[in-house]
Design a protein around this motif. Structure first.
Motif, PDB file in Angstrom:
ATOM      1  N   GLN A 133       4.174   0.454   2.223  1.00  0.00           N
ATOM      2  CA  GLN A 133       4.141  -0.427   3.380  1.00  0.00           C
ATOM      3  C   GLN A 133       3.340  -1.669   3.018  1.00  0.00           C
ATOM      4  O   GLN A 133       2.655  -1.719   1.994  1.00  0.00           O
ATOM      5  N   PRO A 189       7.143   1.759   7.171  1.00  0.00           N
ATOM      6  CA  PRO A 189       7.497   1.686   5.751  1.00  0.00           C
ATOM      7  C   PRO A 189       8.413   0.527   5.410  1.00  0.00           C
ATOM      8  O   PRO A 189       9.169   0.037   6.252  1.00  0.00           O
ATOM      9  N   ASP A 226       0.845  -1.194   0.000  1.00  0.00           N
ATOM     10  CA  ASP A 226       0.000   0.000   0.000  1.00  0.00           C
ATOM     11  C   ASP A 226       0.882   1.246   0.000  1.00  0.00           C
ATOM     12  O   ASP A 226       1.828   1.344   0.799  1.00  0.00           O
ATOM     13  N   PRO A 227       0.591   2.217  -0.878  1.00  0.00           N
ATOM     14  CA  PRO A 227       1.269   3.513  -0.767  1.00  0.00           C
ATOM     15  C   PRO A 227       0.620   4.345   0.338  1.00  0.00           C
ATOM     16  O   PRO A 227      -0.594   4.271   0.541  1.00  0.00           O
ATOM     17  N   VAL A 228       1.411   5.113   1.053  1.00  0.00           N
ATOM     18  CA  VAL A 228       0.897   5.939   2.150  1.00  0.00           C
ATOM     19  C   VAL A 228       1.141   7.404   1.816  1.00  0.00           C
ATOM     20  O   VAL A 228       2.283   7.876   1.828  1.00  0.00           O
ATOM     21  N   SER A 229       0.073   8.110   1.461  1.00  0.00           N
ATOM     22  CA  SER A 229       0.116   9.561   1.222  1.00  0.00           C
ATOM     23  C   SER A 229       1.235   9.965   0.278  1.00  0.00           C
ATOM     24  O   SER A 229       1.824  11.039   0.416  1.00  0.00           O
ATOM     25  N   SER A 287       0.302  -4.057   3.032  1.00  0.00           N
ATOM     26  CA  SER A 287      -1.138  -3.902   3.195  1.00  0.00           C
ATOM     27  C   SER A 287      -1.633  -4.891   4.254  1.00  0.00           C
ATOM     28  O   SER A 287      -0.876  -5.733   4.755  1.00  0.00           O
ATOM     29  N   GLU A 338       4.394  -3.013  10.746  1.00  0.00           N
ATOM     30  CA  GLU A 338       3.995  -1.609  10.857  1.00  0.00           C
ATOM     31  C   GLU A 338       5.140  -0.747  10.346  1.00  0.00           C
ATOM     32  O   GLU A 338       6.303  -1.015  10.620  1.00  0.00           O
ATOM     33  N   THR A 364       4.213   9.027   0.194  1.00  0.00           N
ATOM     34  CA  THR A 364       5.511   9.201   0.850  1.00  0.00           C
ATOM     35  C   THR A 364       6.314   7.909   0.941  1.00  0.00           C
ATOM     36  O   THR A 364       7.530   7.934   0.836  1.00  0.00           O
TER      37      THR A 364
END
Length: 431
Positions: free
Chosen positions: A90, A222, A82-85, A92, A220, A87
């Motif tokens: 991470q 990146p 999953d991309p986070v904002s 999923s 948890e 930035t």
């Protein structure tokens, strides 16, 4: 700090081995990859990582599926990241929920995808006038060392060939590890990887440049890629006057190279070879030839054409594995896998699968004009030998011109395009 932590992990492992009488050679002088070479940031999407992993799998011979089915194994990770904002990436929820044995496979294979993306990006910045091709090490080693060193399990995972038409190639060794644990586990893995890159020398003793990677995919936070590298004057495939570099259009041949790495002589004493693989000057032309042809085979396998792939491999590399089954439409298959993506015609192979009860189509292929160079036909429609030299010249001339968009509205899904003209695209299929 990274290099010293890895050195301590290696020293601890060496002490355990010493008590057992088991000594292991490791690559020395590994240093953290400086940001000046890798860049301050590397923009990646999950599709880029899957694309790198899929191409690495195309000739791997590791999956239950054989031949042209190998690279679809990467799709099992299509919902693992999953991309986070915008930035970082991470795991999923699906990526976190895998069973123990599957986690080991996931960390290893996703680690390879991230490692290859970083290696290609770094070498592309270091050699902007060249093209970087990734080749599975086992595929090449199989062609030159039929049995390998007896009982010796260490070897690099990949070769990065940095090339420019008309010039000698340069080879970088790559070893990659991955884990779901944390930094301490990464240090241990990087120490292990240092033995894998030390197991092969190209040219002068202890002068082969290399990269080792350890990728953390924590529950948890990146995804983190730890990268070490070693420079060296080796790895340049110059050939010799007796064994000059070859025309890449010629058929590749198996060699029978004696296993072992020959240390430099000390005085009049002839040293005993160390376990491993050594490409001496007399084999540089052969090695460059097989590297280039194997990289080409990886492109055509990724595009789904078995008959074309077979012509670029030697028998020991498994050419016969690709002469049965389906090829894509442009080479006589009953299935038509031709799409215009990002305004460019591509030919290749497609695959339909389910994700959470939704049907998904994946397409892997290569730009149609490039494929025609690799699988040409005469006026009567008969296959003729591929034009690798012309293909490489064209790929080199097109570097930097491929679209960098990651979504094609007309296709209706994400896309990833590489500098070699290959593409990976996915979309939901409407009922």
């Amino acid at each position: 700090m990274l290099a010293s932590s890895v050195e301590r992990a290696a020293a601890k492992d060496d002490k355990k081995r010493e008590r057992k009488g088991d000594w292991l050679r490791r690559k020395g002088d590994l240093r953290a990859l400086p940001s000046a070479q890798a860049g301050q940031s590397l923009q990646l999407t999950p599709w880029h990582v899957l694309h790198d992993l899929a191409q690495a799998m195309a000739l791997s011979r590791q999956g239950a599926g054989r031949g042209l089915a190998e690279h679809w194994g990467s799709l099992k990770y299509s919902q693992a990241l999953d991309p986070v904002s915008g930035t970082f990436l991470q795991l999923s929820e699906e990526g976190k929920g895998t069973a123990r044995d599957y986690k080991r496979l996931q960390s290893r294979e996703l680690g390879q995808g991230f490692a290859l993306a970083v290696a290609k990006h770094t070498l592309g910045r270091r050699y902007p006038d060249h093209v970087v091709s990734i080749v599975g090490a086992d595929s090449v080693i199989r062609a030159g060392w039929p049995k390998g060193p007896s009982g010796f399990q260490y070897r690099p995972d990949f070769f990065a060939e940095v090339w420019k038409p008309g010039e000698p190639s340069r080879v970088f060794l790559i070893a990659s590890k991955g884990n779901h644990s944390g930094a301490k586990r990464s240090y241990d893995q990087l120490a292990s990887a240092s033995a894998h890159v030390e197991a092969m020398h190209v040219g002068t003793w202890n002068e082969t440049p290399c990269f080792v990677f350890g990728t953390e995919l924590p529950m948890e936070g990146p995804v983190t890629v730890h990268a070490l590298h070693a420079d060296g004057t080796g790895g340049v495939l110059l050939g010799t006057s007796k064994h000059p570099l070859r025309n890449l259009d010629g058929v590749a041949e198996n060699e029978n190279i004696m296993p072992g790495i020959l240390p430099p002589a000390e005085g009049d004493e002839v040293p005993s070879p160390e376990p491993g693989f050594h490409v001496g000057p007399q084999y540089e032309a052969w090695f460059q030839h097989v590297l280039a042809r194997t990289a080409t085979a990886g492109v055509t396998a990724f595009a789904g054409d078995g008959d074309t792939t077979a012509q670029y491999l030697t028998t020991r590399q498994g050419s016969q594995r690709f002469t049965t089954g389906f090829a894509h439409a442009a080479a006589g298959s009953v299935q038509d896998a031709e799409y215009e993506l990002l305004g460019i015609p591509f030919v290749g192979t497609d695959h339909v699968f389910r994700l959470n009860n939704k049907r998904v189509e994946a397409f892997s292929g290569v730009a149609a004009d490039l494929f025609q160079l690799l699988s040409p036909r005469d006026d009567d429609g008969r296959r003729t030998p591929g034009k690798v030299e012309q293909h490489r010249s064209t790929v080199h001339s097109l570097r930097g011109s491929w679209p960098d968009r990651t979504w094609d509205p007309k296709w209706g899904g994400p896309v990833s395009v590489h500098e070699d003209g290959t593409i990976l695209a996915m979309r939901l299929l409407r009922l």
